[in-house]
Design a protein around this motif. Structure first.
Motif, PDB file in Angstrom:
ATOM      1  N   PRO A   1       0.836  -1.202   0.000  1.00 33.10           N
ATOM      2  CA  PRO A   1       0.000   0.000   0.000  1.00 33.10           C
ATOM      3  C   PRO A   1       0.879   1.263   0.000  1.00 33.10           C
ATOM      4  N   GLN A   2       0.404   2.311  -0.661  1.00 30.95           N
ATOM      5  CA  GLN A   2       1.129   3.576  -0.808  1.00 30.95           C
ATOM      6  C   GLN A   2       1.871   3.978   0.482  1.00 30.95           C
ATOM      7  N   ALA A   3       1.161   3.916   1.604  1.00 33.13           N
ATOM      8  CA  ALA A   3       1.723   4.436   2.855  1.00 33.13           C
ATOM      9  C   ALA A   3       2.846   3.572   3.421  1.00 33.13           C
ATOM     10  N   GLN A   4       3.021   2.356   2.890  1.00 33.39           N
ATOM     11  CA  GLN A   4       4.078   1.481   3.422  1.00 33.39           C
ATOM     12  C   GLN A   4       5.253   1.308   2.476  1.00 33.39           C
ATOM     13  N   LYS A   5       5.190   1.981   1.320  1.00 35.81           N
ATOM     14  CA  LYS A   5       6.263   1.804   0.332  1.00 35.81           C
ATOM     15  C   LYS A   5       7.578   2.443   0.796  1.00 35.81           C
ATOM     16  N   PRO A   6       8.705   1.933   0.279  1.00 36.43           N
ATOM     17  CA  PRO A   6      10.003   2.521   0.619  1.00 36.43           C
ATOM     18  C   PRO A   6      10.041   4.031   0.350  1.00 36.43           C
ATOM     19  N   GLU A   7       9.397   4.456  -0.749  1.00 33.97           N
ATOM     20  CA  GLU A   7       9.395   5.874  -1.132  1.00 33.97           C
ATOM     21  C   GLU A   7       8.824   6.743  -0.021  1.00 33.97           C
ATOM     22  N   ARG A   8       7.820   6.205   0.685  1.00 28.94           N
ATOM     23  CA  ARG A   8       7.211   6.990   1.754  1.00 28.94           C
ATOM     24  C   ARG A   8       8.233   7.238   2.875  1.00 28.94           C
ATOM     25  N   GLY A   9       9.133   6.269   3.062  1.00 27.68           N
ATOM     26  CA  GLY A   9      10.206   6.455   4.049  1.00 27.68           C
ATOM     27  C   GLY A   9      11.114   7.612   3.655  1.00 27.68           C
ATOM     28  N   LEU A  10      11.401   7.705   2.370  1.00 22.80           N
ATOM     29  CA  LEU A  10      12.265   8.793   1.886  1.00 22.80           C
ATOM     30  C   LEU A  10      11.591  10.152   2.112  1.00 22.80           C
TER      31      LEU A  10
ATOM     32  N   THR B   1      -2.528  17.915   2.277  1.00 26.84           N
ATOM     33  CA  THR B   1      -3.732  17.196   2.699  1.00 26.84           C
ATOM     34  C   THR B   1      -4.933  18.115   2.502  1.00 26.84           C
ATOM     35  N   PRO B   2      -6.124  17.590   2.293  1.00 25.76           N
ATOM     36  CA  PRO B   2      -6.460  16.163   2.273  1.00 25.76           C
ATOM     37  C   PRO B   2      -5.921  15.451   1.033  1.00 25.76           C
ATOM     38  N   ARG B   3      -5.817  14.144   1.167  1.00 30.60           N
ATOM     39  CA  ARG B   3      -5.384  13.300   0.059  1.00 30.60           C
ATOM     40  C   ARG B   3      -6.058  11.941   0.190  1.00 30.60           C
ATOM     41  N   GLY B   4      -6.155  11.253  -0.923  1.00 30.02           N
ATOM     42  CA  GLY B   4      -6.666   9.884  -0.850  1.00 30.02           C
ATOM     43  C   GLY B   4      -7.971   9.691  -1.595  1.00 30.02           C
ATOM     44  N   PHE B   5      -8.777   8.759  -1.118  1.00 28.76           N
ATOM     45  CA  PHE B   5     -10.019   8.415  -1.803  1.00 28.76           C
ATOM     46  C   PHE B   5     -11.208   9.131  -1.176  1.00 28.76           C
ATOM     47  N   ASP B   6     -12.121   9.526  -2.011  1.00 26.28           N
ATOM     48  CA  ASP B   6     -13.337  10.172  -1.521  1.00 26.28           C
ATOM     49  C   ASP B   6     -14.451   9.129  -1.467  1.00 26.28           C
ATOM     50  N   SER B   7     -14.752   8.670  -0.269  1.00 22.79           N
ATOM     51  CA  SER B   7     -15.722   7.578  -0.148  1.00 22.79           C
ATOM     52  C   SER B   7     -17.158   8.066  -0.357  1.00 22.79           C
ATOM     53  N   GLN B   8     -17.360   9.394  -0.294  1.00 21.36           N
ATOM     54  CA  GLN B   8     -18.707   9.957  -0.473  1.00 21.36           C
ATOM     55  C   GLN B   8     -19.074  10.116  -1.952  1.00 21.36           C
TER      56      GLN B   8
ATOM     57  N   LYS C   1     -19.847   9.775  -6.028  1.00 22.90           N
ATOM     58  CA  LYS C   1     -20.748   8.865  -6.755  1.00 22.90           C
ATOM     59  C   LYS C   1     -19.995   7.713  -7.402  1.00 22.90           C
ATOM     60  N   GLU C   2     -18.798   8.019  -7.912  1.00 23.36           N
ATOM     61  CA  GLU C   2     -17.989   6.921  -8.449  1.00 23.36           C
ATOM     62  C   GLU C   2     -16.625   6.965  -7.772  1.00 23.36           C
ATOM     63  N   LYS C   3     -15.807   5.951  -7.982  1.00 28.93           N
ATOM     64  CA  LYS C   3     -14.489   5.906  -7.358  1.00 28.93           C
ATOM     65  C   LYS C   3     -13.754   7.202  -7.664  1.00 28.93           C
ATOM     66  N   THR C   4     -13.261   7.905  -6.642  1.00 26.61           N
ATOM     67  CA  THR C   4     -12.627   9.209  -6.832  1.00 26.61           C
ATOM     68  C   THR C   4     -11.392   9.292  -5.937  1.00 26.61           C
ATOM     69  N   CYS C   5     -10.327   9.838  -6.492  1.00 26.16           N
ATOM     70  CA  CYS C   5      -9.079   9.927  -5.748  1.00 26.16           C
ATOM     71  C   CYS C   5      -8.468  11.302  -5.968  1.00 26.16           C
ATOM     72  N   PHE C   6      -7.796  11.845  -4.967  1.00 31.79           N
ATOM     73  CA  PHE C   6      -7.274  13.207  -5.126  1.00 31.79           C
ATOM     74  C   PHE C   6      -6.045  13.472  -4.259  1.00 31.79           C
ATOM     75  N   ASN C   7      -5.252  14.461  -4.697  1.00 31.33           N
ATOM     76  CA  ASN C   7      -4.159  15.002  -3.895  1.00 31.33           C
ATOM     77  C   ASN C   7      -4.312  16.517  -3.852  1.00 31.33           C
ATOM     78  N   THR C   8      -3.610  17.153  -2.956  1.00 31.61           N
ATOM     79  CA  THR C   8      -3.743  18.603  -2.791  1.00 31.61           C
ATOM     80  C   THR C   8      -2.395  19.282  -2.991  1.00 31.61           C
ATOM     81  N   ALA C   9      -2.337  20.218  -3.941  1.00 31.56           N
ATOM     82  CA  ALA C   9      -1.094  20.976  -4.156  1.00 31.56           C
ATOM     83  C   ALA C   9      -1.159  22.216  -3.275  1.00 31.56           C
ATOM     84  N   LEU C  10      -0.488  22.165  -2.148  1.00 30.85           N
ATOM     85  CA  LEU C  10      -0.655  23.224  -1.148  1.00 30.85           C
ATOM     86  C   LEU C  10       0.692  23.843  -0.787  1.00 30.85           C
ATOM     87  N   TYR C  11       0.757  25.162  -0.787  1.00 30.54           N
ATOM     88  CA  TYR C  11       1.933  25.867  -0.266  1.00 30.54           C
ATOM     89  C   TYR C  11       1.523  26.988   0.651  1.00 30.54           C
ATOM     90  N   THR C  12       2.256  27.156   1.750  1.00 25.37           N
ATOM     91  CA  THR C  12       2.051  28.341   2.583  1.00 25.37           C
ATOM     92  C   THR C  12       3.041  29.415   2.121  1.00 25.37           C
TER      93      THR C  12
END
Ligand code: IPM
Ligand code: MG
Length: 360
Positions: free
Chosen positions: A84-93, A145-152, A154-165
């Motif tokens: 799963p995405q959150a357990q991949k080696p890349e996430r460690g980096l 964040t937010p990121r991930g799947f939108d369970s609400q 109508k169809e399978k939906t996935c998203f990431n957020t491009a955020l900068y302060t």
């Protein structure tokens, strides 16, 4: 004479092989300069998953607090690709970069004249290219964040957020301006301000930082699609490029191919100086050639040189390493990635050995 402690994360794939070569060079520098380097080894990436279940275990995070710098080779591989995405080696980096607040990633791309024919581009286009990509490394769409799947939905939906302060953009633009000041005083900021709000925000801040704090800098802006095209069309127009995490990731891989091989490109990831700097080659773990003594150790050795120069202020030692590599390449020594058909190909070990011999 100083004493420095370095955390070595030799990672996966070709990582351990190229680390050995970099450490041979470090030993020599130690002998020649009288400086002392204490090495500690840590776990990170796929190998850390295998041994602890975590790509960046707590034991490694603890080690970060004890060292002056971190040398990382490369991580990941097919073995861990289906986790799963959150357990991949890349996430460690990504967590490692965040842990170190290493928001500024410096990725120089310099063409060695003797390798100009190894590039897929024409010699006249790339000869003399010497540019620096400054990539924002601890924010943007990689972390938003937010990121991930939108369970609400109508169809399978996935998203990431491009955020900068604002402060995140300010500090990376400031860092890029400082780099430009010690180079040609030209800075090109790359964004997608014609489409993305976050990019217009980035651009406005870039203008504000450059005009108020770095009046000598000639600041220009390019949309990322145009920048990608210009990098291939006429790379010599660039000196320092600055961009967000994702755009910088892409542009730095592209820039690497100007030099002939991604196996040549080092990088430094730096924070505000209160935590150790992280040094790693731009390339990945190349699982297809892992364990075969075929990989090019030069990017790794150049990453070590960046560490000596930036974290330890050992400028002459760093220059010595760079000069030795240049000389070795000029003498025609090649690993597989930079050899032309018919040229003799050195193993990883042999390449490390000739670099050491030249350094001596
Ligand atoms: C890089 C790599 C990483 C990134 C991956 C391995 C997470 O591509 O260092 O450029 O995307 O930052
Ligand atoms: Mg990348």
């Amino acid at each position: 004479m100083s004493s420095k402690k370095i955390l070595i994360l030799s990672g996966d794939g070709i990582g351990p092989e190229i680390t050995i070569e970099a450490l041979k060079v470090l030993k020599l520098i130690e002998k020649k300069s009288g400086n002392k380097f204490e090495l500690i080894e840590g776990l990170m990436g796929g190998i850390a998953i295998d041994k602890t279940g975590d790509p960046l275990p707590d034991s490694t995070i603890k080690q970060l607090k004890e060292v002056d710098a971190v040398l990382l080779s490369a991580i990941g591989g097919p073995k861990w690709e289906n986790l799963p995405q959150a357990q991949k080696p890349e996430r460690g980096l990504l967590r490692l970069r965040k842990e170190l607040d290493a928001f500024a990633n410096l990725r120089p791309a310099k063409v060695f004249s003797c390798l100009a024919d190894s590039s897929t581009l024409k010699r006249e286009v790339i000869e003399g290219v010497d540019l620096l990509v400054v990539r924002e490394l601890t924010s943007g769409i990689y972390f938003g964040t937010p990121r991930g799947f939108d369970s609400q939905a109508k169809e399978k939906t996935c998203f990431n957020t491009a955020l900068y302060t604002e402060s995140e953009v300010r500090r990376i633009i400031k860092c890029a301006c400082e780099q430009a000041m010690i180079r040609s005083k030209r800075l090109c900021s790359v964004d997608k301000a014609n489409v993305l709000e976050v990019s217009q925000f980035w651009r406005d801040i870039a203008i504000s930082v450059a005009t108020n704090d770095f009046p000598e800098i000639e600041l220009s802006h390019l949309y990322v699609d145009n920048a990608a095209m210009q990098l291939i069309r006429n790379p010599k127009q660039f000196d320092v490029l600055v961009s967000s995490n994702l755009f910088g990731d892409i542009l730095s891989d592209e820039a690497s191919m100007l030099t002939g091989s991604i196996g040549l490109l080092p990088s430094a990831s730096l924070g505000d100086g209160s935590k150790p700097g992280l040094y790693e080659p731009v390339h990945g773990s190349a699982p297809d050639i892992a364990g075969q003594n075929k990989a090019n150790p030069i990017a790794m050795i150049l990453s070590l040189a960046m560490m000596l120069e930036i974290s330890f202020q050992m400028k002459s030692e760093a220059k010595l390493i760079e000069k030795s590599i240049e000389q070795v390449l000029e003498q025609g020594y090649r690993t597989g990635d930079i050899a032309k058909p018919g040229e003799k190909i050195l193993t990883t070990t042999e390449m490390g050995d000739v670099i050491c011999k030249t350094l001596e």
